[in-house]
Design a protein around this motif. Sequence first.
Motif, PDB file in Angstrom:
ATOM      1  N   UNK A   6       0.844  -1.190   0.000  1.00  0.00           N
ATOM      2  CA  UNK A   6       0.000   0.000   0.000  1.00  0.00           C
ATOM      3  C   UNK A   6       0.880   1.240   0.000  1.00  0.00           C
ATOM      4  N   UNK A   7       0.630   2.137  -0.948  1.00  0.00           N
ATOM      5  CA  UNK A   7       1.384   3.369  -1.093  1.00  0.00           C
ATOM      6  C   UNK A   7       0.485   4.554  -0.735  1.00  0.00           C
ATOM      7  N   UNK A   8       1.050   5.772  -0.623  1.00  0.00           N
ATOM      8  CA  UNK A   8       0.231   6.927  -0.234  1.00  0.00           C
ATOM      9  C   UNK A   8      -0.992   7.164  -1.131  1.00  0.00           C
ATOM     10  N   UNK A   9      -0.854   6.935  -2.443  1.00  0.00           N
ATOM     11  CA  UNK A   9      -1.979   7.177  -3.334  1.00  0.00           C
ATOM     12  C   UNK A   9      -2.128   6.035  -4.337  1.00  0.00           C
ATOM     13  N   UNK A  10      -1.718   4.852  -3.923  1.00  0.00           N
ATOM     14  CA  UNK A  10      -1.782   3.706  -4.831  1.00  0.00           C
ATOM     15  C   UNK A  10      -1.660   2.418  -4.025  1.00  0.00           C
ATOM     16  N   UNK A  11      -1.872   1.302  -4.702  1.00  0.00           N
ATOM     17  CA  UNK A  11      -1.603   0.006  -4.091  1.00  0.00           C
ATOM     18  C   UNK A  11      -1.082  -0.928  -5.170  1.00  0.00           C
ATOM     19  N   UNK A  12      -0.361  -1.946  -4.743  1.00  0.00           N
ATOM     20  CA  UNK A  12       0.256  -2.897  -5.669  1.00  0.00           C
ATOM     21  C   UNK A  12      -0.387  -4.269  -5.465  1.00  0.00           C
ATOM     22  N   UNK A  13      -0.664  -4.940  -6.572  1.00  0.00           N
ATOM     23  CA  UNK A  13      -1.311  -6.250  -6.531  1.00  0.00           C
ATOM     24  C   UNK A  13      -0.505  -7.254  -7.334  1.00  0.00           C
ATOM     25  N   UNK A  14      -0.674  -8.517  -6.979  1.00  0.00           N
ATOM     26  CA  UNK A  14      -0.110  -9.601  -7.779  1.00  0.00           C
ATOM     27  C   UNK A  14      -1.058  -9.904  -8.924  1.00  0.00           C
ATOM     28  N   UNK A  15      -0.514 -10.148 -10.105  1.00  0.00           N
ATOM     29  CA  UNK A  15      -1.321 -10.528 -11.272  1.00  0.00           C
ATOM     30  C   UNK A  15      -0.547 -11.566 -12.064  1.00  0.00           C
ATOM     31  N   UNK A  16      -0.983 -12.811 -11.970  1.00  0.00           N
ATOM     32  CA  UNK A  16      -0.279 -13.896 -12.636  1.00  0.00           C
ATOM     33  C   UNK A  16      -0.414 -13.776 -14.149  1.00  0.00           C
ATOM     34  N   UNK A  17       0.490 -14.399 -14.912  1.00  0.00           N
ATOM     35  CA  UNK A  17       0.360 -14.401 -16.378  1.00  0.00           C
ATOM     36  C   UNK A  17      -0.989 -14.941 -16.840  1.00  0.00           C
ATOM     37  N   UNK A  18      -1.523 -15.939 -16.123  1.00  0.00           N
ATOM     38  CA  UNK A  18      -2.831 -16.505 -16.461  1.00  0.00           C
ATOM     39  C   UNK A  18      -3.919 -15.433 -16.345  1.00  0.00           C
ATOM     40  N   UNK A  19      -3.865 -14.658 -15.262  1.00  0.00           N
ATOM     41  CA  UNK A  19      -4.854 -13.594 -15.055  1.00  0.00           C
ATOM     42  C   UNK A  19      -4.768 -12.559 -16.154  1.00  0.00           C
ATOM     43  N   UNK A  20      -3.573 -12.152 -16.507  1.00  0.00           N
ATOM     44  CA  UNK A  20      -3.402 -11.115 -17.519  1.00  0.00           C
ATOM     45  C   UNK A  20      -3.764 -11.630 -18.907  1.00  0.00           C
ATOM     46  N   UNK A  21      -3.522 -12.914 -19.156  1.00  0.00           N
ATOM     47  CA  UNK A  21      -3.868 -13.493 -20.459  1.00  0.00           C
ATOM     48  C   UNK A  21      -5.376 -13.603 -20.649  1.00  0.00           C
ATOM     49  N   UNK A  22      -6.109 -13.860 -19.558  1.00  0.00           N
ATOM     50  CA  UNK A  22      -7.546 -14.116 -19.653  1.00  0.00           C
ATOM     51  C   UNK A  22      -8.404 -12.886 -19.358  1.00  0.00           C
ATOM     52  N   UNK A  23      -7.769 -11.749 -19.148  1.00  0.00           N
ATOM     53  CA  UNK A  23      -8.516 -10.527 -18.861  1.00  0.00           C
ATOM     54  C   UNK A  23      -7.965  -9.386 -19.708  1.00  0.00           C
ATOM     55  N   UNK A  24      -8.544  -8.212 -19.515  1.00  0.00           N
ATOM     56  CA  UNK A  24      -8.106  -7.040 -20.277  1.00  0.00           C
ATOM     57  C   UNK A  24      -7.073  -6.209 -19.530  1.00  0.00           C
ATOM     58  N   UNK A  25      -6.657  -6.638 -18.356  1.00  0.00           N
ATOM     59  CA  UNK A  25      -5.743  -5.845 -17.538  1.00  0.00           C
ATOM     60  C   UNK A  25      -4.456  -5.526 -18.299  1.00  0.00           C
ATOM     61  N   UNK A  26      -4.165  -4.249 -18.404  1.00  0.00           N
ATOM     62  CA  UNK A  26      -2.937  -3.823 -19.059  1.00  0.00           C
ATOM     63  C   UNK A  26      -3.014  -3.694 -20.561  1.00  0.00           C
ATOM     64  N   UNK A  27      -4.161  -4.079 -21.173  1.00  0.00           N
ATOM     65  CA  UNK A  27      -4.250  -3.987 -22.632  1.00  0.00           C
ATOM     66  C   UNK A  27      -4.276  -2.552 -23.118  1.00  0.00           C
ATOM     67  N   UNK A  28      -5.001  -1.692 -22.396  1.00  0.00           N
ATOM     68  CA  UNK A  28      -5.128  -0.297 -22.798  1.00  0.00           C
ATOM     69  C   UNK A  28      -4.892   0.594 -21.588  1.00  0.00           C
ATOM     70  N   UNK A  29      -3.634   0.998 -21.363  1.00  0.00           N
ATOM     71  CA  UNK A  29      -3.316   1.791 -20.171  1.00  0.00           C
ATOM     72  C   UNK A  29      -3.958   3.172 -20.176  1.00  0.00           C
ATOM     73  N   UNK A  30      -4.490   3.606 -21.322  1.00  0.00           N
ATOM     74  CA  UNK A  30      -5.121   4.922 -21.399  1.00  0.00           C
ATOM     75  C   UNK A  30      -6.511   4.926 -20.765  1.00  0.00           C
ATOM     76  N   UNK A  31      -7.123   3.742 -20.645  1.00  0.00           N
ATOM     77  CA  UNK A  31      -8.476   3.645 -20.100  1.00  0.00           C
ATOM     78  C   UNK A  31      -8.398   3.364 -18.594  1.00  0.00           C
ATOM     79  N   UNK A  32      -8.997   4.197 -17.754  1.00  0.00           N
ATOM     80  CA  UNK A  32      -8.996   3.934 -16.308  1.00  0.00           C
ATOM     81  C   UNK A  32      -9.698   2.610 -15.988  1.00  0.00           C
ATOM     82  N   UNK A  33      -9.383   2.053 -14.833  1.00  0.00           N
ATOM     83  CA  UNK A  33     -10.008   0.807 -14.402  1.00  0.00           C
ATOM     84  C   UNK A  33     -10.987   1.078 -13.273  1.00  0.00           C
ATOM     85  N   UNK A  34     -12.038   0.260 -13.203  1.00  0.00           N
ATOM     86  CA  UNK A  34     -13.024   0.354 -12.128  1.00  0.00           C
ATOM     87  C   UNK A  34     -12.498  -0.351 -10.885  1.00  0.00           C
TER      88      UNK A  34
END
Length: 225
Positions: A54-82
């Motif tokens: 946990x950072x002052x204005x952010x947090x860090x999470x683990x994201x396995x290659x499987x998670x990133x392959x099966x989701x849109x996470x990181x595909x379009x860094x210009x679009x904010x995430x919910x």
Amino acid sequence: MFTGLIQGLGTVHPIANDKLQITCSQTVSGLILPELALGDSVAVDGVCLTVVEILPQAFIVDASPETRDRSTLGRDPEVPVNLETSLRVGSKLGGHFVTGHVDGTGYLREAVQTSTSWEMTFVTSEAQVARYILPKGSITVNGISLTVANCNSEGTWFTVAVIPHTYRETNLQYLRPGSWVNLEGDILGKYVEKFLRSGSTQGQVSEDFSVESLTPAFLAEHGYL
């Protein structure tokens, strides 16, 4: 477990092969970070991820290659995430039960603004998503709890009516035709299907059960109505 009611937006910054930094605005940080602890779950665009720092204005999470392959996470860094923190015992359940275990992805076909809402149509070619899409059923799009207004019989396309508040407070406003989204079907429908496929201990339900056979008469006969 989540509800599909978004608390704010953030931006994704990959910092390693298996780690993502989610940065929030000052306002969103004030809503989410104070109650966040290491090991907590946060739904990021509908994907359940574990907080490792946990950072002052952010947090860090683990994201396995499987998670990133099966989701849109990181595909379009210009679009904010919910963002949504996990449901706590005693909290209001204003959406529907969302696990954060994304079934697959789809994309926006069109978004039409009406006098009272935005009518958004999404398309998916993934059977593990389409099988749980039905009129008036619940669907999670990028972590947002929505109700299916219309769909085809196969569930390969569906339309949702999005009220102005939801459109304004989530990343739906940033989507354009062709934008990819994470999709999760209603967990209750998955369990009903599992029970009916497996049958009772007396083997009353055939293994060749199909989703099309889920009629009101069938459900009543097997004790669901």
